[in-house]
Design a protein around this motif. Structure first.
Motif, PDB file in Angstrom:
ATOM      1  N   SER A 103       0.846  -3.510   3.321  1.00  0.00           N
ATOM      2  CA  SER A 103      -0.178  -2.216   3.377  1.00  0.00           C
ATOM      3  C   SER A 103      -0.004  -1.572   4.896  1.00  0.00           C
ATOM      4  O   SER A 103      -0.278  -0.460   5.155  1.00  0.00           O
ATOM      5  CB  SER A 103      -1.581  -2.808   3.114  1.00  0.00           C
ATOM      6  N   ILE A 104       0.560  -2.136   5.770  1.00  0.00           N
ATOM      7  CA  ILE A 104       0.553  -1.804   7.450  1.00  0.00           C
ATOM      8  C   ILE A 104       1.381  -0.452   7.358  1.00  0.00           C
ATOM      9  O   ILE A 104       2.980  -0.790   7.054  1.00  0.00           O
ATOM     10  CB  ILE A 104       0.916  -2.648   8.308  1.00  0.00           C
ATOM     11  N   PRO A 105       1.196   0.577   7.711  1.00  0.00           N
ATOM     12  CA  PRO A 105       2.491   1.500   7.955  1.00  0.00           C
ATOM     13  C   PRO A 105       3.562   1.149   8.693  1.00  0.00           C
ATOM     14  O   PRO A 105       3.462   0.667   9.853  1.00  0.00           O
ATOM     15  CB  PRO A 105       1.573   3.028   8.672  1.00  0.00           C
ATOM     16  N   ASN A 106       4.690   1.780   8.221  1.00  0.00           N
ATOM     17  CA  ASN A 106       5.893   1.438   8.865  1.00  0.00           C
ATOM     18  C   ASN A 106       5.720   1.752  10.526  1.00  0.00           C
ATOM     19  O   ASN A 106       6.443   1.112  11.477  1.00  0.00           O
ATOM     20  CB  ASN A 106       7.154   1.984   8.278  1.00  0.00           C
ATOM     21  N   LEU A 107       5.287   2.923  10.622  1.00  0.00           N
ATOM     22  CA  LEU A 107       5.078   3.620  12.020  1.00  0.00           C
ATOM     23  C   LEU A 107       4.740   2.516  13.213  1.00  0.00           C
ATOM     24  O   LEU A 107       5.198   2.347  13.921  1.00  0.00           O
ATOM     25  CB  LEU A 107       4.364   4.834  11.922  1.00  0.00           C
ATOM     26  N   VAL A 108       3.453   2.103  12.417  1.00  0.00           N
ATOM     27  CA  VAL A 108       2.645   0.950  13.334  1.00  0.00           C
ATOM     28  C   VAL A 108       3.892  -0.142  13.705  1.00  0.00           C
ATOM     29  O   VAL A 108       3.649  -0.540  14.689  1.00  0.00           O
ATOM     30  CB  VAL A 108       1.394   0.576  12.572  1.00  0.00           C
ATOM     31  N   LYS A 109       4.249  -0.498  12.538  1.00  0.00           N
ATOM     32  CA  LYS A 109       5.161  -1.742  12.825  1.00  0.00           C
ATOM     33  C   LYS A 109       6.439  -1.228  13.693  1.00  0.00           C
ATOM     34  O   LYS A 109       6.598  -1.816  14.457  1.00  0.00           O
ATOM     35  CB  LYS A 109       5.958  -2.186  11.635  1.00  0.00           C
TER      36      LYS A 109
END
Ligand SMILES: Nc1nc2c(ncn2[C@@H]2O[C@H](COP(=O)(O)O[C@H]3[C@@H](O)[C@H](n4cnc5c(=O)[nH]c(N)nc54)O[C@@H]3COP(=O)(O)O)[C@@H](O)[C@H]2O)c(=O)[nH]1
Length: 827
Positions: free
Chosen positions: A107-113
């Motif tokens: 659920s965490i956006p890839n951008l954040v990752k």
């Protein structure tokens, strides 16, 4: 409170030492903990945190002991390097931990990752650049940037990483059993690093907008009355406590792994023990690889084959080959293994000592999980003994133990295909039924052992008479059968072929048999029947040969006789007659006829009792048609007894009348009847039962009966004579009674056979014989009677010759009692 503050202020060296110790201990603790192969991802990253702890802890101690300090430019630079390196480790640990956990949370956006990858270093680099550009003192700028952008952010990231570790979806997901107690340490670690991160910002000097006048330790002291270093030391201690406890997870994991590997080891050991036990069975086991190279054998294998494990290891199983199976046998075997995965059968193999043995073998292909054959397993049992025992049992079932010839069962077994073949190829076959003449006498006189010897020698001679493919069987007793196959398709030619064999058989009997000390001459009677697959059962064929054999016996023995359908008819009739005869007594079908015996004056002096059989369908059956059969079957015994009882009852009836009291009745006694051991008792019982004068009963015995066992006969006759019974020698003149034997017999009367009477008036010889018999009887003190007197001339001649009593059609045929008594009355 003031006292405590004073105490702290006075002992800041202790605070710094504790601070350094907490991080150093944290680093050391991580280093010494077993982390390798841990399933927790944090274990792979913990090295960064350990490095931070060790370097930062060392830095604090070096600063405390003034080994590196800001007084010298070099030492100041060294201080910054230590600080920078330690925070890079912390920053990297926090970044990696947080990133690895976030990566597992979809659920965490890839951008954040992605931000936690290279971009974050770009941001840090920009921040460092900003500091360096905005703070003229480069050393100060580096210190501030390091504390703010590496130390502070690294602490936050580390705290976030620990916080996220509690999330079940993270790689740090902790089992329920340890979750409750470990969670609090993750929370504590989170708090400690957040706290430490925030406090790091206060260890700065006012320089630019980032390190403003608010974020410095003076402001902190004024606000919170305690030095910020005390709180940093406290957060370091808390972090160390939290991490130390989190490290227990690894410890527990190791212990768990240890336990599990111990369990696996135990299971493996148990499996090994089981497989070793399974391998140590009675069956021989041989395992080969796919190149058919032996890789393992068990103890039973070495026991069975005599080869040691070393002997066969790395060898091809063909080492056992006996050469008794051809290549096509093995080709078929491998065909089955390759297509069905297994083969089962019997194989002759050779032991190490060269001995051949029969093994029951099962070969199975062992496959891996991808269905590829990895090995072949052969399970074998030595069944040589079983086969020998089975063969022996079969031999005993199908072969005669005395002669080792095929027995009746085996003959039948061979006859079935022989009949079918003869039908198919249209060739004749034959059965020769051979019975030894007088074998019973040999057995009775010389004993069964001698009889057995004869049978064995006969077997050998019969086998020598035939070709190898022909069968010589012993049915039992003295009965042998030769089965000839593949004779000519033409009956005449086949008969000639059979006669050659038949004559051979008769020929081999012409030489005497050496039975211990006895030279014994034996003859066979051979009955022959041909077959060409005609619709006859085996039993019917054997019966035909048997009938023909009886015919050969009847024809004088030492002969061969071919089966003729007429024989069959006779036998069938005979069988039917025998069946009826068995019922005749019970159904009261017999009657006694009486034929008068008279003097020349025609005075009736008695009668001969002659049996008649009134059969409901056959009509009146004459004695000549059933007495011989009754004698053969033994039925003559109850029949003879009935005759005696009926005749005695008639005597009794006559004795009650003064006109008939003198009449005698002559009764025919057969040899079998007379030779019963209790014959004397039977007769005396009948006499006493009817209470008659024994002198009125005359027993007619034939010459052959008397001469058969003369001493025993004389004994019995004497006993009966003692009772008062009289004897008449029947059919006298036809046998070979010598005067001397005649003298010994307690006979009352000679009955001249009717064959001498028939032509007495025309045949001089007969007249002389009759005259001699009359003279002989007179000289021996015996009475004499002539039978078969049919004419007045015969009667007159007999009177002339001095024969006082006569019997024949001239005076009356055998007649029912009513007629006889009517004749008596007529006088
Ligand atoms: N064991 C027993 N044998 C018996 C018994 N009853 C009879 N027999 C024997 O059967 C044979 C045939 O007997 P049968 O047909 O009765 O013939 C007898 C007479 O009928 C016949 N006979 C008498 N007179 C004449 C004559 O003038 N002409 C002529 N052609 N035949 C005549 O002879 C037979 C009597 O013979 P035998 O006994 O030798 O005196 C016969 O052998 C019987 O013995 C029985 O109960 N038991």
């Amino acid at each position: 409170m003031d006292n405590f503050r004073l105490l702290i202020e006075q002992h800041m060296d202790v605070v710094f030492f504790t601070y350094g110790l907490a991080f150093f201990a944290l680093g050391l603790a991580i280093l010494v903990q077993p982390k390798e192969e841990s399933r927790y991802e944090i274990s792979q990253l913990a090295g960064w945190l350990a490095s931070f702890g060790l370097v930062h802890g060392t830095l604090e101690w070096l600063s405390l002991w003034k080994i590196i300090h800001g007084d010298s430019a070099v030492l100041s630079l060294l201080n910054i390097v230590f600080l920078l390196v330690s925070y890079v480790f912390l920053f990297e640990f926090g970044r990696r931990l947080t990133r690895s956990i976030l990566d597992k949370i979809p659920s965490i956006p890839n951008l954040v990752k992605r931000m936690l990858g290279a971009p974050i270093y770009g941001v840090v680099a920009l921040a460092f650049l900003f500091e360096l550009l905005t703070v003229p003192d480069r050393m100060l700028a580096m210190t501030i940037a390091t504390r703010y952008f590496l130390g502070c952010i690294g602490s936050f990231l580390t705290g976030i990483g620990f916080l996220l570790s509690i999330n079940k979806k993270s790689s740090m997901y902790i089992e329920k059993s340890v979750f409750s107690w470990s969670t609090k340490y993750f929370v504590l670690a989170t708090a400690a690093f957040f706290f430490y991160g925030v406090l790091s910002c206060f260890v700065a000097y006012p320089a630019n907008i980032v390190s403003g006048s608010v974020f410095n330790d003076q402001w902190f002291l004024e606000k919170f009355h305690f030095p910020v270093q005390m709180f940093r030391a406290a957060s370091a201690v808390l972090a160390a406590i939290a991490i130390g406890n989190i490290l227990r997870l690894f410890h527990m994991e190791v212990r768990e792994k240890l336990l599990s590997s111990l369990k696996s080891a135990k299971e493996a050991e148990a499996k090994l023990r089981i497989s070793a036990h399974a391998f140590d069975v009675q069956e021989g086991i041989l395992i080969t690889d796919t190149n058919n190279v032996i890789v393992r054998v068990n103890r039973a294998f070495t026991h069975i084959t005599g080869y040691t494990t070393e002997d066969v290891m790395d060898k091809n199983p063909r080492i056992l080959s006996s050469g008794r199976q051809n290549t096509s046998f093995y080709a078929a075997m491998w065909e089955s293994i390759n297509t069905n995965g297994a083969w089962k059968g019997e194989v002759w193999n050779q032991k190490k000592n060269g001995e051949y043995y029969l093994e029951d073998l099962t070969v199975s292909a062992v496959k891996d999980t991808h269905a590829n054959v990895t090995h072949y397993v052969g399970i074998l049992t030595d069944i040589t003994m079983n086969r020998a025992a089975a063969d022996k049992i079969e031999h005993q079932a199908f072969y005669d133990t005395l002669t080792d010839l095929p027995n009746r069962l085996m003959l039948r077994d061979r006859l079935t295909p022989a009949l079918a073949l003869s039908q198919r190829n249209n060739h004749n076959g034959a059965l020769l039924f051979i019975d030894l003449d007088n074998f019973k006498t040999l057995n009775d006189t010389l004993g069964h052992d001698i009889g057995d010897l004869l049978l064995q020698q006969v077997a050998e001679r019969l086998v020598a008479c035939v070709r190898e493919g022909d069968t010589v069987a012993r049915l039992g007793g003295d009965e042998f059968v030769i089965m000839l196959e593949d004779l000519s398709e033409h009956a005449n030619e086949a008969i000639v072929q059979i006669e050659v064999i038949g004559n051979k058989v008769l020929g081999v009997f012409s030489q005497s048999f050496k039975l211990t000390t006895h030279n014994y001459h034996c003859t066979p009677s051979i009955g022959i029947t041909l077959f060409k697959g005609q619709n006859l059962t085996i039993d019917e064929l054997l019966k035909q040969a048997d009938i023909a054999m009886y015919q050969a016996k009847a024809s004088g023995r030492n002969a061969m006789c071919f089966f003729d359908p007429q024989m069959q008819t006779n036998i069938t009739n005979r069988v039917a007659l025998e069946k009826d005869l068995k019922l005749a007594l019970a159904e009261n079908q017999f009657m006694l006829y009486y034929q008068p015996q008279v003097l020349h004056s025609q005075k009736i002096i008695g009668a001969e009792a002659l049996i008649r059989w009134h059969h409901p369908q056959r009509g009146l059956v004459p004695p000549v048609d059933f007495i011989p059969l009754a004698e053969e079957t033994g039925l003559i015994l109850p029949i003879g007894q009935w005759v005696l009882e009926t005749a005695c009852a008639q005597i009794k009836s006559w004795e009650d009348n003064e006109h008939t009291r003198h009449l005698q009745i002559a009764v025919n006694v057969s040899a079998r009847q007379f030779h019963q051991t209790d014959f004397v008792e039977q007769v005396s019982h009948i006499l006493s039962h009817n209470d008659i004068n024994p002198a009125n009963l005359k027993l007619e015995l034939t010459e052959s009966l008397v001469l058969g066992d003369i001493n025993n006969t004389i004994l019995k006759m004497r006993k009966l004579r003692e009772i008062g019974i009289r004897f008449s020698m029947d059919d006298f003149g036809t046998g070979y009674s010598s005067l001397s034997s005649l003298k010994k017999l307690p006979i009352n009367q000679l009955k001249i056979d009717q064959s001498f009477i028939r032509d007495i008036t025309s045949d001089h010889d007969d007249a002389i014989i009759v005259q001699t018999i009359i003279a002989m009887a007179t000289s021996l003190g015996m009475e004499v009677i002539a039978e078969g007197v049919e004419t007045e001339e015969q009667r007159a001649f007999l009177e002339l010759l001095g024969c006082p009593a006569i019997q024949g059609y001239l005076f009356g045929r055998p007649m029912p009692i009513e007629q006889f008594e009517a004749l008596l009355k007529k006088g």
